[in-house]
Scaffold this motif. Structure first.
Motif, PDB file in Angstrom:
ATOM      1  N   LEU A  56      23.159  50.197  35.021  1.00 21.13           N
ATOM      2  CA  LEU A  56      23.119  51.338  35.944  1.00 21.13           C
ATOM      3  C   LEU A  56      23.279  50.871  37.390  1.00 21.13           C
ATOM      4  O   LEU A  56      24.115  51.376  38.146  1.00 21.13           O
ATOM      5  N   GLY A  57      22.474  49.891  37.774  1.00 21.60           N
ATOM      6  CA  GLY A  57      22.525  49.406  39.154  1.00 21.60           C
ATOM      7  C   GLY A  57      23.822  48.712  39.498  1.00 21.60           C
ATOM      8  O   GLY A  57      24.406  48.945  40.571  1.00 21.60           O
ATOM      9  N   ASN A  58      24.327  47.861  38.604  1.00 22.17           N
ATOM     10  CA  ASN A  58      25.519  47.082  38.912  1.00 22.17           C
ATOM     11  C   ASN A  58      26.803  47.884  38.817  1.00 22.17           C
ATOM     12  O   ASN A  58      27.774  47.601  39.522  1.00 22.17           O
ATOM     13  N   ASP A  86      26.269  39.060  37.730  1.00 21.45           N
ATOM     14  CA  ASP A  86      25.257  39.848  37.019  1.00 21.45           C
ATOM     15  C   ASP A  86      25.891  40.727  35.947  1.00 21.45           C
ATOM     16  O   ASP A  86      25.357  40.860  34.836  1.00 21.45           O
ATOM     17  N   PHE A  87      27.022  41.334  36.274  1.00 18.91           N
ATOM     18  CA  PHE A  87      27.685  42.244  35.343  1.00 18.91           C
ATOM     19  C   PHE A  87      28.141  41.496  34.088  1.00 18.91           C
ATOM     20  O   PHE A  87      27.946  41.964  32.958  1.00 18.91           O
ATOM     21  N   LEU A  88      28.741  40.315  34.251  1.00 21.89           N
ATOM     22  CA  LEU A  88      29.201  39.533  33.111  1.00 21.89           C
ATOM     23  C   LEU A  88      28.028  39.031  32.272  1.00 21.89           C
ATOM     24  O   LEU A  88      28.111  38.969  31.038  1.00 21.89           O
ATOM     25  N   ALA A  89      26.931  38.667  32.932  1.00 26.16           N
ATOM     26  CA  ALA A  89      25.742  38.232  32.192  1.00 26.16           C
ATOM     27  C   ALA A  89      25.188  39.368  31.336  1.00 26.16           C
ATOM     28  O   ALA A  89      24.816  39.167  30.172  1.00 26.16           O
ATOM     29  N   LEU A  90      25.158  40.574  31.889  1.00 25.80           N
ATOM     30  CA  LEU A  90      24.643  41.726  31.142  1.00 25.80           C
ATOM     31  C   LEU A  90      25.565  42.110  29.989  1.00 25.80           C
ATOM     32  O   LEU A  90      25.101  42.571  28.940  1.00 25.80           O
ATOM     33  N   ILE A 114      31.799  32.126  23.303  1.00 24.82           N
ATOM     34  CA  ILE A 114      31.985  32.897  24.534  1.00 24.82           C
ATOM     35  C   ILE A 114      30.677  33.543  24.972  1.00 24.82           C
ATOM     36  O   ILE A 114      30.342  33.578  26.160  1.00 24.82           O
ATOM     37  N   ASN A 115      29.910  34.058  24.008  1.00 30.69           N
ATOM     38  CA  ASN A 115      28.646  34.719  24.318  1.00 30.69           C
ATOM     39  C   ASN A 115      27.664  33.764  24.990  1.00 30.69           C
ATOM     40  O   ASN A 115      27.063  34.084  26.030  1.00 30.69           O
ATOM     41  N   LEU A 116      27.501  32.581  24.423  1.00 29.70           N
ATOM     42  CA  LEU A 116      26.588  31.591  25.006  1.00 29.70           C
ATOM     43  C   LEU A 116      27.085  31.129  26.370  1.00 29.70           C
ATOM     44  O   LEU A 116      26.299  30.965  27.308  1.00 29.70           O
ATOM     45  N   SER A 121      26.328  30.528  32.023  1.00 26.92           N
ATOM     46  CA  SER A 121      27.099  30.264  33.239  1.00 26.92           C
ATOM     47  C   SER A 121      26.888  31.354  34.279  1.00 26.92           C
ATOM     48  O   SER A 121      26.767  31.065  35.478  1.00 26.92           O
ATOM     49  N   ASN A 122      26.811  32.616  33.852  1.00 25.60           N
ATOM     50  CA  ASN A 122      26.625  33.693  34.815  1.00 25.60           C
ATOM     51  C   ASN A 122      25.187  33.766  35.313  1.00 25.60           C
ATOM     52  O   ASN A 122      24.942  34.217  36.443  1.00 25.60           O
ATOM     53  N   ARG A 123      24.238  33.315  34.519  1.00 27.45           N
ATOM     54  CA  ARG A 123      22.874  33.177  35.015  1.00 27.45           C
ATOM     55  C   ARG A 123      22.851  32.151  36.144  1.00 27.45           C
ATOM     56  O   ARG A 123      22.242  32.377  37.200  1.00 27.45           O
ATOM     57  N   SER A 124      23.536  31.026  35.941  1.00 32.47           N
ATOM     58  CA  SER A 124      23.598  29.990  36.979  1.00 32.47           C
ATOM     59  C   SER A 124      24.319  30.497  38.220  1.00 32.47           C
ATOM     60  O   SER A 124      23.903  30.222  39.352  1.00 32.47           O
ATOM     61  N   ALA A 125      25.410  31.242  38.016  1.00 34.72           N
ATOM     62  CA  ALA A 125      26.162  31.775  39.147  1.00 34.72           C
ATOM     63  C   ALA A 125      25.324  32.762  39.946  1.00 34.72           C
ATOM     64  O   ALA A 125      25.381  32.794  41.184  1.00 34.72           O
ATOM     65  N   SER A 126      24.535  33.582  39.268  1.00 32.18           N
ATOM     66  CA  SER A 126      23.676  34.545  39.951  1.00 32.18           C
ATOM     67  C   SER A 126      22.670  33.829  40.845  1.00 32.18           C
ATOM     68  O   SER A 126      22.453  34.225  42.002  1.00 32.18           O
ATOM     69  N   ILE A 127      22.058  32.756  40.335  1.00 37.69           N
ATOM     70  CA  ILE A 127      21.097  31.991  41.123  1.00 37.69           C
ATOM     71  C   ILE A 127      21.778  31.362  42.333  1.00 37.69           C
ATOM     72  O   ILE A 127      21.275  31.426  43.468  1.00 37.69           O
ATOM     73  N   ALA A 128      22.944  30.744  42.114  1.00 37.26           N
ATOM     74  CA  ALA A 128      23.639  30.047  43.194  1.00 37.26           C
ATOM     75  C   ALA A 128      24.094  31.009  44.286  1.00 37.26           C
ATOM     76  O   ALA A 128      23.954  30.725  45.487  1.00 37.26           O
ATOM     77  N   LEU A 129      24.624  32.158  43.908  1.00 37.93           N
ATOM     78  CA  LEU A 129      25.122  33.110  44.899  1.00 37.93           C
ATOM     79  C   LEU A 129      23.978  33.764  45.668  1.00 37.93           C
ATOM     80  O   LEU A 129      24.122  34.063  46.858  1.00 37.93           O
TER      81      LEU A 129
END
Length: 361
Positions: A56-58, A86-90, A114-116, A121-129
């Motif tokens: 909803l938020g993203n 965040d969107f790709l992680a969700l 692909i799922n893993l 990777s997107n969790r890491s990207a969210s933290i870095a950004l």
């Protein structure tokens, strides 16, 4: 009794004997596999809440970034990349929820990889950004004349690209290996596996993942705290802006640090706990199970970050906030504007820059 024992020996999507069995395996022992009952009960509702709130938020954030913002700056570009991460992680979570509920992975080896890859990777990207956004704000407020503040949108694009490459590179090897596990006529997709059964390459990959899990928390948290404390000291020493505006600025910094700690500290602590038990007390299965079960719950909190990040967008970008307010119904728009007062500009260039940054907070 036999069906129950068989069920308890099934391999989990998230937790397997790798965490504890590997440490005791070399000594001729090790703990039995962790059953999936607790994981199947706790994670589906937590991940479902993460997906619903996060989507909803993203989705709203993506709509505003793509269709409502008339002009972009480096801060907006960093926030947009955070939305994408965040969107790709969700997007990766519904398949995981389905596998947890059915206790069977039905999407094949390719989708498992692909799922893993997307999840980690997107969790890491969210933290870095998120860290990049905090650093950008730090320079804007504390060092307004630094050349970092003259960054163009093109340069910000290169910074974003570098961040993506930095966080994705260690996760790419996940795509090269099969993570499907067959047990008791069921197929499971999981990353961690027993050191007794795993190849040396998988063992190294798992160890690298654990190291990254800890470093991805400690290093960004230290930088977030440093930026927040520096901004607080600078604003209080210079007494720039009205007191309520200074309080709002500090509230944003506090929110970002609090969200980060709530979402990622439990996973870091339980990961370190499993490390310690595996290396120093490989026979202590009770303690190992305790940390493993806590780790199961904490994984759901990781993706809660993606659901809470839209709050950060609202407070971190004045352009995003104005675009959101302009999209609200007229009655709500008037109410939102009432609380957005103007800040008196200072005569010096340094104070003008800081005033503008305060306003964006």
């Amino acid at each position: 009794m036999l069906p129950e024992q068989s069920e308890n020996m099934k391999m989990s999507n998230w937790t397997t004997p790798a965490h504890g069995g590997g440490g005791g395996g070399g000594r001729g022992g090790g703990c039995p596999p962790v059953g999936i009952q607790l994981e199947g009960l706790i994670l589906p509702p937590i991940l479902t809440i993460d997906v619903i709130l996060g989507m909803l938020g993203n989705v709203v954030a993506l709509w505003i970034f793509c269709f409502k913002l008339k002009s972009w700056n480096p801060n907006t570009l960093f926030l947009f990349n955070l939305v994408i991460a965040d969107f790709l992680a969700l997007l990766s979570l519904p398949l995981r929820i389905d596998a947890l509920l059915k206790r069977h992975w039905v999407f094949g080896d390719g989708m498992c990889r692909i799922n893993l890859f997307l999840m980690f990777s997107n969790r890491s990207a969210s933290i870095a950004l998120m860290t990049v956004v905090a650093i950008y704000r730090y320079f804007k407020v504390v060092h307004p004349h630094h050349r970092f503040n003259r960054m163009t949108k093109r340069q910000a694009g290169f910074v974003s690209l570098f961040v993506w490459l930095l966080v994705i590179s260690p996760r790419v090897p996940m795509l090269a290996y099969n993570h499907i596990k067959f047990a008791d006529n069921t197929t499971q997709c999981f990353f961690f596996t027993s050191y007794k059964e795993a190849s040396r390459a998988i063992t190294i990959l798992v160890a690298m993942h654990r190291i990254l899990t800890v470093l991805e928390f400690i290093v960004p948290l230290a930088m977030l705290i440093f930026c927040s404390v520096s901004i607080s000291r600078f604003l209080r020493a210079r007494q720039i802006g009205k007191p309520d505006k200074v309080r709002k600025a500090m509230r944003v910094c506090t929110i970002i640090v609090a969200v980060f700690v709530v979402c990622f500290l439990p996973t870091t602590v339980t990961t370190i706990g499993m490390w310690v038990i595996r290396s120093s007390r490989p026979w202590d299965c009770a303690s190992f199970y305790t940390f493993t079960q806590l780790n199961i719950v904490s994984l759901g909190l990781n993706f809660l970050n993606s659901a809470l990040d839209p709050i950060v967008y609202v407070f971190s970008s004045s352009m995003f906030r104005k675009a959101l307010i302009s999209s609200l119904p007229r009655a709500l728009r008037c109410t939102a504007n009432d609380g957005d007062g103007k800040i008196t500009t200072s005569s010096t260039e340094s104070q003008v820059t800081t005033q503008q940054e305060l306003k964006s907070m």
